[in-house]
Design a protein around this motif. Structure first.
Motif, short mmCIF file in Angstrom:
data_model
loop_
_atom_site.label_atom_id
_atom_site.label_comp_id
_atom_site.label_asym_id
_atom_site.label_seq_id
_atom_site.Cartn_x
_atom_site.Cartn_y
_atom_site.Cartn_z
N SER A 13 -0.72 10.71 -2.30
CA SER A 13 -1.04 11.96 -1.62
C SER A 13 -1.83 12.90 -2.52
O SER A 13 -2.75 13.58 -2.06
CB SER A 13 0.21 12.63 -1.06
OG SER A 13 1.09 13.00 -2.08
N CYS A 48 4.33 7.57 -3.37
CA CYS A 48 3.92 8.43 -2.26
C CYS A 48 3.24 9.69 -2.80
O CYS A 48 2.18 10.10 -2.32
CB CYS A 48 5.12 8.78 -1.41
SG CYS A 48 4.71 9.57 0.15
N VAL A 93 2.65 6.95 3.87
CA VAL A 93 3.96 6.32 3.87
C VAL A 93 4.02 5.33 2.72
O VAL A 93 3.12 4.52 2.54
CB VAL A 93 4.22 5.60 5.22
CG1 VAL A 93 5.60 4.97 5.23
CG2 VAL A 93 4.03 6.55 6.38
N LYS A 137 3.01 14.51 4.48
CA LYS A 137 2.07 14.92 5.52
C LYS A 137 1.09 15.91 4.91
O LYS A 137 1.49 16.85 4.23
CB LYS A 137 2.82 15.58 6.67
CG LYS A 137 1.97 15.97 7.84
CD LYS A 137 2.82 16.60 8.91
CE LYS A 137 2.46 16.01 10.24
NZ LYS A 137 3.30 16.55 11.31
N ASN A 185 -0.74 11.24 7.41
CA ASN A 185 0.61 10.85 7.00
C ASN A 185 0.50 9.68 6.04
O ASN A 185 -0.09 8.66 6.37
CB ASN A 185 1.46 10.44 8.21
CG ASN A 185 1.80 11.63 9.08
OD1 ASN A 185 2.41 12.57 8.62
ND2 ASN A 185 1.39 11.58 10.32
N MET A 232 7.50 9.80 3.04
CA MET A 232 6.31 10.19 3.75
C MET A 232 5.86 11.58 3.32
O MET A 232 6.69 12.46 3.12
CB MET A 232 6.54 10.21 5.26
CG MET A 232 5.29 10.51 6.05
SD MET A 232 5.58 10.58 7.82
CE MET A 232 6.17 12.25 7.98
#
Length: 111
Positions: A68, A64, A57, A102, A55, A100
């Motif tokens: 990622s 973000c 954040v 995932k 995850n 966020m």
């Protein structure tokens, strides 16, 4: 296991990462969890199927997404003789001022 050490290495230079968080005071950060399941034959364990959940954040969408994307790229580069990454997926959410993403995957670790 080698998988958890390899996972911790994918965050270097990208974002602070923790395998458990009780209180983090600054954004961005990442939290990861590795669940290992042994796969056996009559001769014993020959690999571990490691389910990985990450995850990420951050305080804004662009940050973000950038973090990622870099983490996913680093995950895909984990091509070693004894590790194989598969089933890599990523999706995002927002909750007011927090963004966020995932990331989930399966890492196969050969013994």
């Amino acid at each position: 296991m080698r998988t958890e050490k390899a996972i911790a290495g994918i965050f270097n230079g990208v974002v602070n990462a923790y395998n458990m968080v009780s209180s983090v005071e600054s954004l961005p950060y990442a939290v990861f969890q590795v669940s290992e399941n042994p796969v056996s034959s009559k001769d014993g364990v020959y690999r571990y199927d490691c389910s990985v959940v990450i995850n990420i954040v951050a305080g804004n969408f662009d940050e973000c997404k950038d973090i990622s994307d870099r983490v996913m790229k680093n995950l895909l580069s984990l091509r070693e003789d004894d590790l194989s990454v598969t089933n890599l997926t990523g999706f995002g959410e927002t909750d007011g001022d927090i963004y966020m993403r995932k990331i989930e995957c399966l890492i196969i670790e050969f013994v």
